[in-house]
Design an enzyme around this catalytic site. Structure first.
Site, PDB file in Angstrom:
ATOM      1  N   THR A 186       0.842  -1.183   0.000  1.00 49.09           N
ATOM      2  CA  THR A 186       0.000   0.000   0.000  1.00 49.09           C
ATOM      3  C   THR A 186       0.881   1.238   0.000  1.00 49.09           C
ATOM      4  O   THR A 186       1.877   1.298   0.714  1.00 49.09           O
ATOM      5  CB  THR A 186      -0.964   0.021   1.204  1.00 49.09           C
ATOM      6  OG1 THR A 186      -1.616   1.292   1.233  1.00 49.09           O
ATOM      7  CG2 THR A 186      -0.265  -0.214   2.521  1.00 49.09           C
ATOM      8  N   GLU A 331      -4.874  -2.970   4.427  1.00 49.39           N
ATOM      9  CA  GLU A 331      -4.510  -3.619   5.693  1.00 49.39           C
ATOM     10  C   GLU A 331      -5.665  -4.417   6.296  1.00 49.39           C
ATOM     11  O   GLU A 331      -5.465  -5.210   7.213  1.00 49.39           O
ATOM     12  CB  GLU A 331      -4.081  -2.559   6.727  1.00 49.39           C
ATOM     13  CG  GLU A 331      -2.769  -1.856   6.430  1.00 49.39           C
ATOM     14  CD  GLU A 331      -2.937  -0.612   5.543  1.00 49.39           C
ATOM     15  OE1 GLU A 331      -3.951  -0.558   4.804  1.00 49.39           O
ATOM     16  OE2 GLU A 331      -2.075   0.262   5.585  1.00 49.39           O
ATOM     17  N   LYS A 436      -6.521  10.833  -2.421  1.00 46.27           N
ATOM     18  CA  LYS A 436      -6.981   9.684  -3.181  1.00 46.27           C
ATOM     19  C   LYS A 436      -7.772  10.167  -4.394  1.00 46.27           C
ATOM     20  O   LYS A 436      -8.863  10.687  -4.257  1.00 46.27           O
ATOM     21  CB  LYS A 436      -7.843   8.789  -2.306  1.00 46.27           C
ATOM     22  CG  LYS A 436      -7.790   7.379  -2.780  1.00 46.27           C
ATOM     23  CD  LYS A 436      -8.233   6.433  -1.729  1.00 46.27           C
ATOM     24  CE  LYS A 436      -7.921   5.029  -2.140  1.00 46.27           C
ATOM     25  NZ  LYS A 436      -8.633   4.054  -1.349  1.00 46.27           N
ATOM     26  N   TRP A 441      -3.820   6.514  -4.795  1.00 46.14           N
ATOM     27  CA  TRP A 441      -3.180   7.481  -3.907  1.00 46.14           C
ATOM     28  C   TRP A 441      -2.248   8.436  -4.644  1.00 46.14           C
ATOM     29  O   TRP A 441      -1.508   8.030  -5.525  1.00 46.14           O
ATOM     30  CB  TRP A 441      -2.340   6.757  -2.859  1.00 46.14           C
ATOM     31  CG  TRP A 441      -3.139   5.982  -1.873  1.00 46.14           C
ATOM     32  CD1 TRP A 441      -3.176   4.621  -1.738  1.00 46.14           C
ATOM     33  CD2 TRP A 441      -4.009   6.509  -0.877  1.00 46.14           C
ATOM     34  NE1 TRP A 441      -4.029   4.280  -0.726  1.00 46.14           N
ATOM     35  CE2 TRP A 441      -4.543   5.411  -0.175  1.00 46.14           C
ATOM     36  CE3 TRP A 441      -4.380   7.802  -0.496  1.00 46.14           C
ATOM     37  CZ2 TRP A 441      -5.422   5.564   0.868  1.00 46.14           C
ATOM     38  CZ3 TRP A 441      -5.269   7.956   0.552  1.00 46.14           C
ATOM     39  CH2 TRP A 441      -5.790   6.837   1.229  1.00 46.14           C
TER      40      TRP A 441
HETATM   41  P1  AMP Z   1      -6.374   1.515   0.449  1.00 54.31           P
HETATM   42  O1  AMP Z   1      -5.529   0.785   1.396  1.00 54.31           O
HETATM   43  O2  AMP Z   1      -5.652   2.057  -0.731  1.00 54.31           O
HETATM   44  O3  AMP Z   1      -7.568   0.741   0.059  1.00 54.31           O
HETATM   45  O4  AMP Z   1      -6.941   2.824   1.171  1.00 54.31           O
HETATM   46  C1  AMP Z   1      -7.645   2.770   2.395  1.00 54.31           C
HETATM   47  C2  AMP Z   1      -8.184   4.127   2.735  1.00 54.31           C
HETATM   48  O5  AMP Z   1      -9.148   4.564   1.774  1.00 54.31           O
HETATM   49  C3  AMP Z   1      -8.908   4.211   4.044  1.00 54.31           C
HETATM   50  O6  AMP Z   1      -8.010   4.305   5.142  1.00 54.31           O
HETATM   51  C4  AMP Z   1      -9.749   5.458   3.871  1.00 54.31           C
HETATM   52  O7  AMP Z   1      -8.989   6.643   4.121  1.00 54.31           O
HETATM   53  C5  AMP Z   1     -10.106   5.411   2.402  1.00 54.31           C
HETATM   54  N1  AMP Z   1     -11.449   4.831   2.238  1.00 54.31           N
HETATM   55  C6  AMP Z   1     -11.757   3.583   1.858  1.00 54.31           C
HETATM   56  N2  AMP Z   1     -13.098   3.422   1.796  1.00 54.31           N
HETATM   57  C7  AMP Z   1     -13.662   4.592   2.157  1.00 54.31           C
HETATM   58  C8  AMP Z   1     -15.000   5.067   2.318  1.00 54.31           C
HETATM   59  N3  AMP Z   1     -16.044   4.299   2.052  1.00 54.31           N
HETATM   60  N4  AMP Z   1     -15.180   6.340   2.753  1.00 54.31           N
HETATM   61  C9  AMP Z   1     -14.116   7.137   3.008  1.00 54.31           C
HETATM   62  N5  AMP Z   1     -12.846   6.755   2.877  1.00 54.31           N
HETATM   63  C10 AMP Z   1     -12.607   5.509   2.459  1.00 54.31           C
END
Ligand code: AMP
Length: 542
Positions: A186, A331, A436, A441
């Site tokens: 990640t 994670e 994001k 990212w």
């Molecule tokens: P990743 O590991 O790239 O999937 O990113 C995870 C992060 O995406 C989380 O810690 C959140 O900050 C953001 N995220 C994922 N789903 C949501 C959601 N439904 N609403 C707001 N933020 C989200």
């Protein structure tokens, strides 16, 4: 006293056997080729997985060596999802959208031994391969393998040639369920990406959640459209879930633009789908331009970024499709929470629940912690950082201590919000400073550094600001050096040499002083506040 129950391991091989056996003749994987589909039944995928496992053994994969994939969502990637972990090796899904240096870093860090690469990605991969120090074999899927020049010490193979004539059965070993099955890096935190290593057990348990009614509700007979990339948090668990219950999979390969996605949906009739909001925004715009029949969809799971409530309403009111808003992280395997209203709540009353990030399942424990480390109440008011733990939540990164992120078995998510007494999570903010955009990212620190490399720039701060199309885009706040001049277009042009095109910021503002915290760090909270209150003069480059 110990139980009297059998202790057979929860493994990917068990999931594979269920998909290829009882569901082998009824479920299929469909790969879109641009205008039509190619399809394989799950029984055939099982035979292909055996052939791949034999081929990989032939390339020296005998233990827990890492086998990387540099691939789109397609039948061959699915085959690797099954074969690699089941033979005892570790599947490393390389995120093709990382910066080249990050890709090289993760392949070296994971010590990938073999990489399977889609032939359409060869121009990108060819530049990386000489830097991937542990890779001994590159296997080109589709196309002409001789298009890839082998650096010293690396052998290049064609996927079809390598698998031809291999046996259709494999003696899948009995593995410790806690052993590594797959890994995914990640890039959401600081400089170097961090590796999350999933176990057979964590994937097995997570797959059951994917198939639970209160989870993603994937069931036999479903046709699951996996738009979410297989290199992003295991495609949110769809591939393994589908094999577990006999749902078919529809894979878009590299055709992720709205037009082909809509064409594929019309032709292949998915019943459920999963993707980030940006994809759906494009799909809805395409449908508004030219109507298509997408009525086969029962539900779409949207997450990865906050799903705009207007998007959920449009799906429901214009197309009769229910959006299930979900929150998760690489994670957390990634299912953390899903927004399904409590039993008995109907009609308009559902909406406050549906637009939240939803409820956490039994296997994901949660707590909210304030800046002083105090645990907060689930009272719908107290705001703190969300921490989680559970059998499919990471408690460490691979070979990379990060005490900031993990403590006492809890994962600090970096997400900030509140929980209601009924257990619904509402995220209001993010503690970390990354952006994001369209589900991918963008590191604000990285961008700041690049802007500050310009001779006229004294300081640059980058925050994420809401954007209709991409959910979030970077806004750069620039403090110029005294006596120097520069404009937004010139600065963007300057960045284009070092920053990927899709990351180039279009929002800029010039400020006289950067807001700082008491310890001299950029105070992004204050900058965000200035932005949201309209105190910044924002230039929008098109
Ligand atoms: P990743 O590991 O790239 O999937 O990113 C995870 C992060 O995406 C989380 O810690 C959140 O900050 C953001 N995220 C994922 N789903 C949501 C959601 N439904 N609403 C707001 N933020 C989200």
């Amino acid at each position: 006293m110990l139980s009297t129950m059998n202790d057979g391991p929860l493994s990917i091989a068990r999931i594979m056997r269920q998909g290829t056996g009882p569901h082998g003749a009824t479920a299929e994987v469909v790969t879109w080729t641009g205008a039509e589909s190619r399809r394989s039944g799950y029984a055939e995928i099982g035979r292909e997985a055996a052939r791949l496992a034999h081929a990989l053994r032939g390339l020296g994969v005998t233990g827990d060596q890492r086998v990387g994939t540099f691939m789109w969502n397609n039948a061959e990637h699915l085959t690797a999802y099954l074969a690699v972990p089941s033979m005892g090796a570790v599947l490393h899904t390389l995120n093709i959208r990382l910066f080249p240096e990050q890709l090289v870093y993760v392949a070296n860090h994971a010590e990938d031994h073999v990489v399977l690469v889609d032939h359409t990605l060869l121009p990108l991969f060819a530049k990386l391969l000489p830097e991937m120090k542990t890779v001994r074999h590159a296997v080109v899927v589709g196309g002409d393998a001789s298009a890839l020049e082998a650096p010293a010490g690396v052998e290049v193979h064609g996927y079809a040639d390598l698998l031809a004539g291999q046996p259709e059965e494999f003696d899948w070993p009995e593995l410790d369920e806690r052993s590594a099955a797959a890994m995914c890096y990640t890039s959401g935190t600081t400089a170097n990406p961090k590796g999350v290593v999933y176990s057979h057990r964590s994937i097995y348990l997570h797959s059951m959640q994917v198939c639970m009614t209160d989870g993603m509700a994937l069931e036999q007979g479903d046709r699951g459209l996996a738009v979410v990339p297989m290199f992003h948090a295991m495609s949110w668990g769809l591939p393994y879930g589908a094999f577990m219950v006999g749902a078919s999979l529809i894979m878009p390969d590299r055709f992720l633009q709205p037009e082909p996605l809509v064409a594929m949906m019309t032709a292949e009739r998915p019943t459920m789908a999963a993707a980030v909001p940006t994809i759906w925004q494009g799909v809805l715009a395409e449908l508004a331009k030219e109507p298509h029949d997408i009525s086969s969809l029962r539900e779409v799971v949207i997450g990865g970024s906050a799903c705009p409530p207007t998007m959920m309403r449009t799906f429901q009111e214009d197309y009769g499709i229910t959006v299930v808003h979900a929150w998760g992280m690489t994670e957390t395997s990634p299912l953390g929470s899903l927004a399904r209203p409590p039993a008995g709540v109907t009609g308009e009353d559902e909406w406050p629940y549906r637009v939240s990030q939803g409820r956490l399942p039994a296997s994901v424990e949660a707590r909210l912690v304030d800046d002083d480390g105090r645990i907060l109440q689930w009272d719908g008011l107290s705001i703190g950082e969300l921490e989680v733990r559970g059998p499919w939540v990471a408690e460490a990164y691979y070979g990379d201590d990060d005490p900031e992120k993990f403590h006492d078995g809890w994962l600090r998510t970096g997400d900030v919000g509140y929980l209601t007494p009924e257990g619904f999570l509402h995220l209001t903010d993010r503690a970390k400073d990354v952006i994001k955009s369209g589900g991918e990212w963008i590191s604000s620190v990285e961008l700041e550094n690049q802007v500050m490399a310009h001779p006229a720039v004294a300081e640059a701060m980058v925050i994420g600001v809401p954007d209709e199309k991409w959910s979030e885009r970077p806004l750069v706040a620039v403090v110029l050096r005294e006596g120097e001049t520069a404009d937004a277009a010139g600065l963007r042009e300057f960045l284009s040499g070092s920053v990927a095109r899709w990351q180039l910021p279009e929002y800029w503002t010039f400020i006289t002083e950067a807001p700082k915290t008491s310890v001299g760090k950029f105070d992004k909270k204050r900058l965000r506040k200035q932005h949201s209150e309209g105190d910044l003069d924002v230039i929008h480059l098109t």
